[in-house]
Design a protein around this motif. Structure first.
Motif, PDB file in Angstrom:
ATOM      1  N   UNK A   1       0.849  -1.190   0.000  1.00  0.00           N
ATOM      2  CA  UNK A   1       0.000   0.000   0.000  1.00  0.00           C
ATOM      3  C   UNK A   1       0.878   1.231   0.000  1.00  0.00           C
ATOM      4  N   UNK A   2       0.359   2.302  -0.574  1.00  0.00           N
ATOM      5  CA  UNK A   2       0.942   3.635  -0.467  1.00  0.00           C
ATOM      6  C   UNK A   2      -0.012   4.459   0.380  1.00  0.00           C
ATOM      7  N   UNK A   3       0.530   5.285   1.261  1.00  0.00           N
ATOM      8  CA  UNK A   3      -0.299   6.165   2.072  1.00  0.00           C
ATOM      9  C   UNK A   3      -0.095   7.572   1.538  1.00  0.00           C
ATOM     10  N   UNK A   4      -1.047   8.005   0.740  1.00  0.00           N
ATOM     11  CA  UNK A   4      -0.994   9.324   0.112  1.00  0.00           C
ATOM     12  C   UNK A   4      -1.658  10.354   1.009  1.00  0.00           C
ATOM     13  N   UNK A   5      -1.092  11.552   1.019  1.00  0.00           N
ATOM     14  CA  UNK A   5      -1.785  12.683   1.625  1.00  0.00           C
ATOM     15  C   UNK A   5      -1.812  13.785   0.586  1.00  0.00           C
TER      16      UNK A   5
END
Length: 158
Positions: A48-52
């Motif tokens: 997973x990538x945790x984008x903000x």
């Protein structure tokens, strides 16, 4: 940790910091910015990538939330790699191979990501980006989708 445990961990971390879920994203409004958090599943494995992302404008009483594709400025939380190495050394990566970590191992990366990357713009608003233009392109990226980078800069200056 499996996929469901990872997603639940992320949700707990977002809620603990004041974010609220709306559809597939988590949001928190600042003075003149709205921050959105997005979990992006990789197509190429258990990652997973945790984008903000930040949306410029007044969203304090909004009932209509923009999507990730409408963001003005974006970035990702990073973690020290475990299974991947470069020249025999671990490195910081935005790829969360969740099966390699426990909650206790991930928590410091979340704390650092929120305190060093996510909360400074939320606390200071667009002034943060105007006073730290060198961070655009390093820690934060300007949207290339909508609006265009030059339009983002105009929105920051307005």
């Amino acid at each position: 940790m499996d996929k469901m445990q990872f997603r639940e961990f992320c949700q707990k971390e977002f809620y603990a910091r004041g974010f609220k879920k709306h559809k597939n994203m988590y949001y928190l409004a600042g003075h003149d910015l709205l921050c959105g958090m997005d979990l992006q599943k990789s197509r190429f494995g258990e990652v997973y990538y945790i984008n903000f992302c930040y949306f410029i404008g007044n969203f304090e009483n909004t009932k209509v939330y923009p999507t990730f594709y409408e963001c003005d400025i974006h970035g990702r939380i990073t973690v020290m790699s475990k299974s991947q190495t470069f020249e025999g050394k671990q490195f910081m990566t935005p790829m969360f191979e969740y099966g390699d970590y426990t909650e206790e191992e991930l928590r410091p990366y979340f704390e650092k990501g929120f305190e060093e990357k996510i909360f400074p713009p939320l606390r200071q608003g667009k002034k943060f980006f105007l006073e730290n233009p060198d961070l655009l392109g390093k820690i934060y990226g300007l949207s290339v989708l909508n609006p265009k980078p030059e339009e983002v800069m105009e929105k920051l200056k307005a």
